[in-house]
Design a protein around this motif. Structure first.
Motif, PDB file in Angstrom:
ATOM      1  N   SER A  14     -52.791 -29.803 -64.504  1.00 29.67           N
ATOM      2  CA  SER A  14     -52.165 -29.850 -65.549  1.00 29.67           C
ATOM      3  C   SER A  14     -51.691 -31.079 -66.155  1.00 29.67           C
ATOM      4  CB  SER A  14     -50.860 -28.843 -64.932  1.00 29.67           C
ATOM      5  OG  SER A  14     -49.645 -28.766 -66.174  1.00 29.67           O
ATOM      6  N   SER A  15     -51.734 -32.430 -64.717  1.00 24.61           N
ATOM      7  CA  SER A  15     -51.169 -33.629 -65.471  1.00 24.61           C
ATOM      8  C   SER A  15     -51.967 -34.278 -66.607  1.00 24.61           C
ATOM      9  CB  SER A  15     -50.690 -34.207 -64.106  1.00 24.61           C
ATOM     10  OG  SER A  15     -50.178 -35.640 -64.626  1.00 24.61           O
ATOM     11  N   MET A  16     -53.535 -34.293 -65.848  1.00 23.86           N
ATOM     12  CA  MET A  16     -54.361 -34.446 -66.697  1.00 23.86           C
ATOM     13  C   MET A  16     -54.736 -34.228 -68.023  1.00 23.86           C
ATOM     14  SD  MET A  16     -57.945 -33.393 -65.272  1.00 23.86           S
ATOM     15  CE  MET A  16     -58.900 -33.151 -66.464  1.00 23.86           C
ATOM     16  N   ILE A  17     -54.271 -33.093 -68.125  1.00 25.08           N
ATOM     17  CA  ILE A  17     -54.229 -32.095 -69.949  1.00 25.08           C
ATOM     18  C   ILE A  17     -53.446 -32.583 -70.430  1.00 25.08           C
ATOM     19  CG2 ILE A  17     -54.388 -30.252 -70.892  1.00 25.08           C
ATOM     20  CD1 ILE A  17     -56.740 -30.657 -69.808  1.00 25.08           C
ATOM     21  N   ARG A  18     -52.159 -32.738 -70.235  1.00 20.71           N
ATOM     22  CA  ARG A  18     -50.989 -33.461 -71.176  1.00 20.71           C
ATOM     23  C   ARG A  18     -51.035 -34.507 -70.884  1.00 20.71           C
ATOM     24  NH1 ARG A  18     -46.724 -32.753 -68.068  1.00 20.71           N
ATOM     25  NH2 ARG A  18     -47.641 -32.031 -65.781  1.00 20.71           N
ATOM     26  N   GLY A  19     -50.782 -35.608 -69.450  1.00 20.74           N
ATOM     27  CA  GLY A  19     -50.826 -36.770 -69.800  1.00 20.74           C
ATOM     28  C   GLY A  19     -52.073 -37.792 -69.517  1.00 20.74           C
ATOM     29  N   VAL A  24     -54.005 -38.238 -66.996  1.00 22.82           N
ATOM     30  CA  VAL A  24     -54.887 -38.494 -65.929  1.00 22.82           C
ATOM     31  C   VAL A  24     -53.219 -38.701 -64.855  1.00 22.82           C
ATOM     32  CG1 VAL A  24     -52.804 -40.416 -64.927  1.00 22.82           C
ATOM     33  CG2 VAL A  24     -55.043 -40.420 -64.049  1.00 22.82           C
ATOM     34  N   GLY A  25     -54.195 -36.899 -63.795  1.00 26.34           N
ATOM     35  CA  GLY A  25     -53.460 -36.800 -62.570  1.00 26.34           C
ATOM     36  C   GLY A  25     -54.024 -37.947 -61.019  1.00 26.34           C
ATOM     37  N   TRP A  26     -53.012 -37.145 -59.849  1.00 24.20           N
ATOM     38  CA  TRP A  26     -53.812 -38.027 -58.574  1.00 24.20           C
ATOM     39  C   TRP A  26     -53.629 -36.911 -57.642  1.00 24.20           C
ATOM     40  CZ3 TRP A  26     -56.085 -42.834 -59.121  1.00 24.20           C
ATOM     41  CH2 TRP A  26     -55.384 -43.080 -59.717  1.00 24.20           C
ATOM     42  N   VAL A  27     -54.416 -36.606 -57.056  1.00 27.59           N
ATOM     43  CA  VAL A  27     -53.955 -36.361 -55.801  1.00 27.59           C
ATOM     44  C   VAL A  27     -53.824 -37.625 -54.219  1.00 27.59           C
ATOM     45  CG1 VAL A  27     -54.742 -34.713 -54.170  1.00 27.59           C
ATOM     46  CG2 VAL A  27     -55.092 -33.715 -57.097  1.00 27.59           C
ATOM     47  N   GLU A  28     -53.096 -36.979 -53.163  1.00 26.12           N
ATOM     48  CA  GLU A  28     -53.565 -37.362 -52.394  1.00 26.12           C
ATOM     49  C   GLU A  28     -54.061 -36.476 -51.454  1.00 26.12           C
ATOM     50  OE1 GLU A  28     -50.444 -39.372 -48.262  1.00 26.12           O
ATOM     51  OE2 GLU A  28     -49.860 -37.790 -50.049  1.00 26.12           O
ATOM     52  N   VAL A  29     -55.265 -37.396 -50.443  1.00 25.80           N
ATOM     53  CA  VAL A  29     -55.681 -36.543 -49.227  1.00 25.80           C
ATOM     54  C   VAL A  29     -55.499 -37.613 -48.178  1.00 25.80           C
ATOM     55  CG1 VAL A  29     -57.873 -35.636 -48.513  1.00 25.80           C
ATOM     56  CG2 VAL A  29     -57.334 -35.665 -51.237  1.00 25.80           C
ATOM     57  N   SER A  30     -55.033 -36.871 -47.296  1.00 26.54           N
ATOM     58  CA  SER A  30     -54.875 -38.359 -46.056  1.00 26.54           C
ATOM     59  C   SER A  30     -54.226 -37.370 -44.370  1.00 26.54           C
ATOM     60  CB  SER A  30     -53.662 -38.915 -46.639  1.00 26.54           C
ATOM     61  OG  SER A  30     -52.191 -37.875 -46.938  1.00 26.54           O
ATOM     62  N   ARG A  31     -53.823 -37.265 -43.784  1.00 26.13           N
ATOM     63  CA  ARG A  31     -53.400 -36.755 -42.554  1.00 26.13           C
ATOM     64  C   ARG A  31     -52.347 -36.381 -42.248  1.00 26.13           C
ATOM     65  NH1 ARG A  31     -57.714 -36.490 -38.746  1.00 26.13           N
ATOM     66  NH2 ARG A  31     -58.781 -37.889 -39.127  1.00 26.13           N
ATOM     67  N   VAL A  72     -49.873 -36.655 -56.847  1.00 33.75           N
ATOM     68  CA  VAL A  72     -48.500 -37.856 -57.202  1.00 33.75           C
ATOM     69  C   VAL A  72     -48.388 -37.974 -58.433  1.00 33.75           C
ATOM     70  CG1 VAL A  72     -48.135 -39.774 -56.443  1.00 33.75           C
ATOM     71  CG2 VAL A  72     -49.663 -38.257 -55.103  1.00 33.75           C
ATOM     72  N   HIS A  73     -47.324 -38.310 -58.841  1.00 33.30           N
ATOM     73  CA  HIS A  73     -46.763 -38.551 -59.992  1.00 33.30           C
ATOM     74  C   HIS A  73     -47.841 -39.598 -60.538  1.00 33.30           C
ATOM     75  CE1 HIS A  73     -44.482 -39.256 -64.225  1.00 33.30           C
ATOM     76  NE2 HIS A  73     -44.589 -37.973 -63.922  1.00 33.30           N
ATOM     77  N   ARG A  74     -47.970 -39.827 -62.012  1.00 33.15           N
ATOM     78  CA  ARG A  74     -49.130 -40.650 -62.495  1.00 33.15           C
ATOM     79  C   ARG A  74     -48.298 -41.908 -62.501  1.00 33.15           C
ATOM     80  NH1 ARG A  74     -47.032 -37.186 -65.978  1.00 33.15           N
ATOM     81  NH2 ARG A  74     -45.540 -38.771 -67.701  1.00 33.15           N
ATOM     82  N   PRO A  90     -57.419 -43.274 -50.795  1.00 33.92           N
ATOM     83  CA  PRO A  90     -56.912 -41.827 -50.420  1.00 33.92           C
ATOM     84  C   PRO A  90     -56.200 -41.162 -51.469  1.00 33.92           C
ATOM     85  CG  PRO A  90     -55.207 -43.094 -49.633  1.00 33.92           C
ATOM     86  CD  PRO A  90     -56.340 -44.632 -49.927  1.00 33.92           C
ATOM     87  N   TYR A  91     -56.354 -41.661 -52.869  1.00 38.85           N
ATOM     88  CA  TYR A  91     -56.050 -41.438 -53.807  1.00 38.85           C
ATOM     89  C   TYR A  91     -57.242 -41.024 -54.994  1.00 38.85           C
ATOM     90  CZ  TYR A  91     -51.396 -42.755 -51.937  1.00 38.85           C
ATOM     91  OH  TYR A  91     -50.133 -42.319 -51.600  1.00 38.85           O
ATOM     92  N   VAL A  92     -56.991 -39.455 -55.391  1.00 37.24           N
ATOM     93  CA  VAL A  92     -58.194 -39.109 -56.016  1.00 37.24           C
ATOM     94  C   VAL A  92     -57.626 -39.310 -57.269  1.00 37.24           C
ATOM     95  CG1 VAL A  92     -59.805 -37.727 -56.529  1.00 37.24           C
ATOM     96  CG2 VAL A  92     -59.668 -38.041 -53.988  1.00 37.24           C
ATOM     97  N   PRO A  93     -58.510 -39.781 -58.291  1.00 36.01           N
ATOM     98  CA  PRO A  93     -58.019 -39.498 -60.481  1.00 36.01           C
ATOM     99  C   PRO A  93     -58.370 -38.128 -60.563  1.00 36.01           C
ATOM    100  CG  PRO A  93     -59.337 -41.230 -59.985  1.00 36.01           C
ATOM    101  CD  PRO A  93     -59.350 -41.007 -58.166  1.00 36.01           C
ATOM    102  N   PHE A  94     -57.870 -37.739 -61.200  1.00 41.42           N
ATOM    103  CA  PHE A  94     -58.069 -36.564 -62.532  1.00 41.42           C
ATOM    104  C   PHE A  94     -58.268 -37.397 -63.876  1.00 41.42           C
ATOM    105  CE2 PHE A  94     -57.849 -34.864 -58.374  1.00 41.42           C
ATOM    106  CZ  PHE A  94     -58.092 -34.056 -58.532  1.00 41.42           C
TER     107      PHE A  94
END
Length: 588
Positions: free
Chosen positions: A120-125, A127-134, A148-150, A313-317
């Motif tokens: 949703s963030s990448m379509i609107r703004g 780029v979107g970000w997803v954190e993958v961690s422990r 995570v907010h852009r 650990p942050y993946v860009p969309f």
């Protein structure tokens, strides 16, 4: 000379990174405006004044939101699961067990929800970000996948790879309560307190605490306002999490399959392979990942990356990126122009419909009963009253006409701009559930397929980023399995199969490790078939038509498989019972 990025990064090198971030293209303001348009905040102060002057109530003409929601709905309907595949058929059982494990992690960590928010963030703004961690909280699920907010993420603008594998750094800013920050870094609690109090409660040069004196001098020469990282009104501080790569000379092992691994002297397998001459050693310049935490100019932590992989650990969309500046942007960017024109045309349509042209002779009105100003103000009302002069020279000296000829043209132009919003986004009306010129189901499906094709680039970027999230989750799973023997239960219809990992077994050649995770050459891919209930329902309808047209002896075979496509409880067990009744046995 600028400071280089090395291990245990210096304040000067970090300051250079902060300057690079401040000099990046100012794309975030446009992205915020794009999201405002989606949220309906499209009317400027000037437009509001025009509406007020025209006597028009506040308008809600947000056509961008339903159009974007149609795109987001396509993602939700076509969502696929993760699947682990092996490069070698001998490791198929390892891949099967890891597939079951990663599907569990995907569900329990709410990864689908996080990636949907990033989409949703990448379509609107853009780029979107997803954190993958422990997960740091031991009472929660051990893996964390969060959106995570852009505006919290800053990255190396010189990077060109979509996964940022060539980026020098990535920084995330986060505001925390000051007390919580001091608890997270108890060894720096005094520094946090002194920086918060403006160094008014400590004489840094009185005594032998040179660490505080150094911190005070660094803060005085930082050159930026404390408001950037201290919010005394809310009692919060901004911590900056900097992931950075530095390069150093090292050695790698060249394997017979043309792959290379980082050589470690403490690894007995590396030593044995090297002694047997099965691998070669090569000196190379290797990139190392580290993470540091900063409070303004103060470094609170700097350690090697604790991640089991070599990525951030942050993946860009990404949605789209400009060719020159590489600035991201989304579908809303091209919709803003037609949306502004719709609001202007909406105002113009009201003005045309309310427009009144009055022609009056100088003796036509009874000025004792009403003035010219009163007539002009009330003539457009449905209950207007005008008192004429009974002694006027011309009986037709008072004429009122309404110019409504332009209303139809303005309305048609408004409809054209509404279609333009859909067209610039690559969205056909059939995808919105609206009436179209297509009369057959095949034609409508063709329009939907064309819309999906136009959205191919952002959707392809999304699948690429989704796979990156899966690769990072798989790295965590494999790292945790290395601790010892592990068992994974795999469901196969109504039965269950247990797969053991890292279990010592005795073979003819001696003791061996069954399903060794460390040596497994596996990767994450996306299933070809979506796993959503709507897609299963579509399959069920197609399967039903096939079963109805099949001969009776074939229906006995097809009916159990068709039952497994439904959502009824225990559908697999009932399907196996039907197979037993038909004499086909239970599916293994």
């Amino acid at each position: 000379m600028q400071a280089a990025i090395t291990a245990d990064i210096s304040v000067d090198a970090y300051d250079r990174i902060c300057r690079d971030i401040r000099e990046q293209p100012k794309w975030r303001g446009d992205a915020d405006i794009d999201c405002d348009y989606y949220d309906g905040a499209q009317t400027s102060v000037e437009v509001i004044q025009r509406l007020k002057e025209a006597g028009i109530p506040p308008q809600d003409s947000n056509l961008i939101k339903p159009t974007i929601n149609a795109v987001l709905g396509l993602e939700a309907r076509s969502r696929t699961d993760y699947k682990v595949t092996a490069d070698d058929e001998s490791q198929a059982e390892i891949a099967e067990g890891l597939s079951a494990r990663i599907k569990e992690v995907e569900t329990e960590s709410c990864a689908d929800r996080a990636m949907a928010d990033a989409y949703s963030s990448m379509i609107r703004g853009g780029v979107g970000w997803v954190e993958v961690s422990r997960e740091f909280d031991p009472l929660r699920y051990p893996y964390r996948v969060r959106d995570v907010h852009r505006n919290d993420i800053y990255w190396d603008w010189a990077s060109r790879e979509p996964d940022l594998s060539d980026a020098r750094y990535l920084r995330r800013d986060k505001w925390l309560d000051r007390i919580q920050a001091a608890q997270m870094f108890p060894e720096h609690s005094d520094l946090i307190q002194n920086s918060w109090s403006g160094w008014n409660n400590l004489d840094v040069y009185d005594g032998s605490d040179t660490r505080m004196a150094r911190a005070y001098e660094v803060e005085q020469t930082w050159g930026r306002n404390q408001d950037d990282y201290l919010n005394r009104n809310s009692g919060m501080v901004r911590l900056s999490e900097l992931w950075y790569r530095h390069h150093e000379e090292g050695y790698v092992l060249l394997l017979p399959n043309a792959k290379a691994v980082d050589y470690r002297e403490d690894n007995p397998y590396h030593q044995a392979a090297l002694a047997q001459g099965r691998v070669q050693v090569q000196k190379s310049l290797l990139a190392r990942m580290r993470v540091s935490i900063w409070l303004g100019p103060h470094k609170l932590m700097d350690v090697p990356s604790p991640l089991p992989h070599k990525d951030f650990p942050y993946v860009p969309f990404w949605c789209f990126r400009k060719d020159r500046s590489r600035a991201p942007y989304g579908l809303v960017r091209d919709m803003r122009g037609p949306q502004d024109q719709i609001i202007d045309l909406d105002i113009l349509l009201y003005e045309v419909l309310n427009s009144v042209k009055v022609e009056v002779d100088n003796d036509a009105l009874d000025l004792n009963q009403n003035t010219y100003q009163e007539v002009a103000q009330n003539i457009s009302s449905l209950r207007s009253m005008t008192v004429l002069n009974a002694n006027r020279r011309n009986a037709n000296g008072f004429r009122v006409t309404r110019e409504h000829q332009l209303a139809a043209q303005v309305f048609q132009l408004m409809l054209e701009r509404k279609r333009r919003i859909e067209e610039v986004g690559g969205i056909y009306r059939a995808m919105l559930g609206a009436d179209t010129a297509a009369s057959s189901g095949v034609a409508i499906n063709s329009l939907v397929e064309q819309g999906s094709t136009v959205l191919g680039e952002p959707n392809d970027n999304f699948r690429y980023a989704r796979r990156m999230v899966g690769q990072q989750l798989l790295a965590f799973i494999k790292a945790d399995m290395l601790a010892g023997e592990t068992a994974v239960v795999v469901k196969q219809g109504a039965r269950h199969k247990t797969i053991y990992f890292n279990r010592p077994v005795m073979t003819e050649a001696g003791m061996a490790i069954e399903n060794d995770v460390a040596a497994a050459q596996v990767k994450v891919v996306l299933e070809d078939v979506p796993s959503t209930p709507s897609f299963r329902a579509q399959q069920l309808r197609a399967f039903t038509q096939i079963a109805q047209a099949a001969p009776p002896q074939y229906q006995a075979v097809l009916y159990p498989a068709m039952l497994e496509l439904t959502d009824i409880p225990n559908r697999h067990e009932v399907a196996d019972q039907l197979r037993q009744v038909a004499g086909m046995g239970v599916k293994e």
